[in-house]
Scaffold this motif. Structure first.
Motif, short mmCIF file in Angstrom:
data_model
loop_
_atom_site.label_atom_id
_atom_site.label_comp_id
_atom_site.label_asym_id
_atom_site.label_seq_id
_atom_site.Cartn_x
_atom_site.Cartn_y
_atom_site.Cartn_z
N ASN A 269 0.84 -1.21 0.00
CA ASN A 269 0.00 0.00 0.00
C ASN A 269 0.88 1.25 0.00
O ASN A 269 0.57 2.24 -0.67
CB ASN A 269 -0.88 0.05 1.25
N PHE A 287 -10.19 -4.55 0.83
CA PHE A 287 -8.88 -4.61 0.17
C PHE A 287 -7.79 -5.16 1.10
O PHE A 287 -6.79 -5.69 0.65
CB PHE A 287 -8.48 -3.22 -0.36
N ASP A 288 -7.97 -4.97 2.40
CA ASP A 288 -6.99 -5.48 3.38
C ASP A 288 -7.69 -6.41 4.37
O ASP A 288 -7.43 -6.37 5.57
CB ASP A 288 -6.35 -4.32 4.15
N ASP A 293 -5.94 -10.62 2.56
CA ASP A 293 -5.42 -9.28 2.27
C ASP A 293 -4.89 -9.24 0.84
O ASP A 293 -3.88 -9.85 0.52
CB ASP A 293 -4.30 -8.97 3.28
N ALA A 294 -5.61 -8.53 -0.02
CA ALA A 294 -5.22 -8.44 -1.42
C ALA A 294 -3.96 -7.58 -1.56
O ALA A 294 -3.82 -6.55 -0.90
CB ALA A 294 -6.36 -7.83 -2.24
N ASP A 295 -3.05 -8.02 -2.41
CA ASP A 295 -1.85 -7.23 -2.71
C ASP A 295 -2.15 -6.31 -3.89
O ASP A 295 -2.95 -6.64 -4.76
CB ASP A 295 -0.70 -8.15 -3.16
CA LIG Z 1 -4.22 -4.98 0.66
#
Ligand SMILES: [Ca+2]
Ligand SMILES: [Ca+2]
Ligand SMILES: [Ca+2]
Length: 315
Positions: A269, A287-288, A293-295
């Motif tokens: 991030n 998103f987290d 937790d998406a990169d």
């Molecule tokens: Ca994330």
């Protein structure tokens, strides 16, 4: 004899593949052909589009040829260009989000944030495009029906002010290269995680700029590595280059073999600089997500690669 003919055919095919993947180059600024895909006022960067002739005498559209004008726009999570601005994911009424059709029965929901622009394909169908191509940064939600396995294919664009030169007037420099980034979380109708952006995705660049010196680019077959190149800003760029590769016509199809592409690179991030972007921070719950937790993903160069295709398959 037949074996020799087959060997010759294989050789010709691999040679033509080599040539097909060779970079085309452009020099300097493109000619503006559209002053902005949308008009979002003075607090936004105009999403202009340009054209420039390359060394193989073809017209290249920069930063990308898109379906913005004709495609459905993704629904808003947060959009400061006349759209909805939710303060958190709990404010989202999913039933009010249009249910799009990728040709199947199972229902999915995808949350997306791009720096700067995305076009989302599922199983070869263009479902929706990012409603804000450049700035301010926005975030979106797409609801759709499809059957597994799902082929998710995204055209992602780091937009640019200096058309053809992948840069903007910022930080005291006229030609300051900006960076990209894409993050997404796909859930089923019970809000279970189906996929997140991570290094299991594939990523390939099709437009890399600005290159102060073309020789810094390592380009061979599916390797298009600009990581050795200088990314610092400059005030003169007339001699700088852009590198361009043709998109395969079937890049979004389930049948396209993306195993030949490099794996996606992941970025924090902090690297993408979203800590003060409400379009992202208001939706950290998706998103987290704890445990999912998406990169942020992109190709190997977050700064110089400006048009990138990202793909994954979900069984
Ligand atoms: Ca994330
Ligand atoms: Ca956007
Ligand atoms: Ca860039």
């Amino acid at each position: 004899m037949i074996a020799r003919i087959i060997a010759l055919i294989v050789l010709c095919a691999s040679v033509s593949d080599l040539y097909a993947q060779e970079a085309a180059f452009t020099t300097g600024l493109a000619r503006e052909v559209n002053p902005g895909l949308i008009d979002c006022g003075p607090k936004s960067q105009p999403s202009a589009v340009g054209e420039i002739r390359s060394n193989e005498n073809a017209i290249r559209t920069v930063p990308a040829a898109t379906n913005f004008d004709s495609a459905p726009k993704a629904s808003d999570l947060f959009n400061e260009c006349g759209g909805t601005q939710l303060s958190s994911i709990s404010q989202l009424d999913l039933q009010s989000v249009a249910l799009l059709d990728a040709g199947g029965r199972e229902e999915f929901v995808m949350y997306l944030f791009a720096d700067n622009y995305f076009e989302l394909y599922v199983n070869g169908e263009l479902l929706a495009v990012d409603p804000v191509p450049y700035t301010p940064l926005n975030s979106s939600v797409v609801r759709f029906k499809a059957d597994r396995p799902l082929t998710i294919a995204v055209l992602a664009v780091d937009w640019e002010q200096n058309l053809g030169l992948g840069s903007e007037n910022s930080g005291g420099m006229t030609f300051n290269p900006g960076h990209g980034g894409f993050v997404a979380h796909l859930q089923d109708s019970s809000k279970n995680t189906v996929a997140i952006t991570d290094r299991k995705w594939r990523a390939q660049t099709f437009y890399t700029s600005p290159l102060k010196n073309r020789n810094c680019l390592v380009s061979s077959r599916q390797i298009r590595r600009s990581t050795p190149c200088d990314t610092r800003g400059a005030n003169y760029a007339a001699s700088f280059s852009g590198a361009h590769w043709d998109l395969p016509g079937d890049w979004m199809m389930p049948s396209f073999d993306d195993s030949i592409w490099p794996s996606a690179s992941t970025y924090s991030n902090k690297k993408v600089g979203v800590s003060n972007k409400r379009a992202f921070t208001n939706f950290k719950a998706v998103f987290d997500t704890e445990g999912a937790d998406a990169d942020f993903i992109w190709s190997s160069n977050l700064v110089l690669d400006n048009m990138v295709v990202l793909r994954t398959t979900v069984e």
